[in-house]
Design a protein around this motif. Structure first.
Motif, mmCIF file in Angstrom:
data_model
loop_
_atom_site.group_PDB
_atom_site.id
_atom_site.type_symbol
_atom_site.label_atom_id
_atom_site.label_comp_id
_atom_site.label_asym_id
_atom_site.label_seq_id
_atom_site.Cartn_x
_atom_site.Cartn_y
_atom_site.Cartn_z
ATOM 1 N N TYR A 95 -2.365 7.312 -16.356
ATOM 2 C CA TYR A 95 -1.861 6.410 -17.188
ATOM 3 C C TYR A 95 -1.147 5.188 -16.944
ATOM 4 O O TYR A 95 -0.636 5.126 -15.900
ATOM 5 C CB TYR A 95 -0.643 7.437 -18.099
ATOM 6 N N ASN A 97 1.453 2.318 -17.673
ATOM 7 C CA ASN A 97 2.945 2.321 -18.525
ATOM 8 C C ASN A 97 3.413 0.921 -18.373
ATOM 9 O O ASN A 97 3.191 0.333 -17.142
ATOM 10 C CB ASN A 97 3.767 3.308 -17.754
ATOM 11 N N GLN A 106 9.485 0.947 -23.361
ATOM 12 C CA GLN A 106 8.326 1.312 -22.379
ATOM 13 C C GLN A 106 7.221 1.524 -23.461
ATOM 14 O O GLN A 106 7.235 2.306 -24.676
ATOM 15 C CB GLN A 106 8.412 2.426 -21.448
ATOM 16 N N TRP A 108 2.972 3.395 -23.287
ATOM 17 C CA TRP A 108 2.087 4.164 -22.425
ATOM 18 C C TRP A 108 0.609 3.877 -23.060
ATOM 19 O O TRP A 108 0.049 3.693 -24.240
ATOM 20 C CB TRP A 108 2.197 5.661 -22.594
#
Length: 118
Positions: A95, A97, A106, A108
């Motif tokens: 992933y 980020n 944040q 994703w």
């Protein structure tokens, strides 16, 4: 609209290499640290590598030091993870980020599968 789009995953033999890319849009890229996490089946998501905002420093999980390299550049607002000497234990969903420590914000990506197998 914030987007983090990963690409470059797939199946590779042990000892092989892959380069993951994460194309970012919809936010101020240079204000965010960029990170790669991974999650293997039955395990918690773990931080693999990170690069600070503006790219001045990097950090790596001990398990990938000397094999993986995180970088930005080449294409604007893109972060890369070069993975060499891949091992079966590197198999996971990876992933992308983005995190802004000053605000806690944040984002994703959707994740991309990396499988290391003979």
């Amino acid at each position: 609209q914030v987007q983090l789009v990963e690409s470059g995953g797939g199946l590779v033999q042990p000892g092989g290499s892959l380069r993951l890319s994460c194309a970012a849009s919809g936010f101020t890229f240079i204000a965010f640290s960029m990170n790669w996490y991974r999650q293997a089946p039955g395990k918690e998501r773990e931080l693999v590598a990170g690069i600070s905002s503006r790219g001045s420093s990097t950090n790596y999980a001990d398990s990938v030091k000397g094999r993986f390299t995180i970088s930005t550049g080449n294409v604007k607002n893109t972060v890369y993870l070069q993975m060499n000497s891949l091992k079966p234990e590197d198999t996971a969903v990876y992933y992308c980020n983005a995190r802004r420590s000053s605000t806690g914000t944040q984002y994703w990506g959707q994740g991309i599968q990396v499988a290391v197998s003979s």
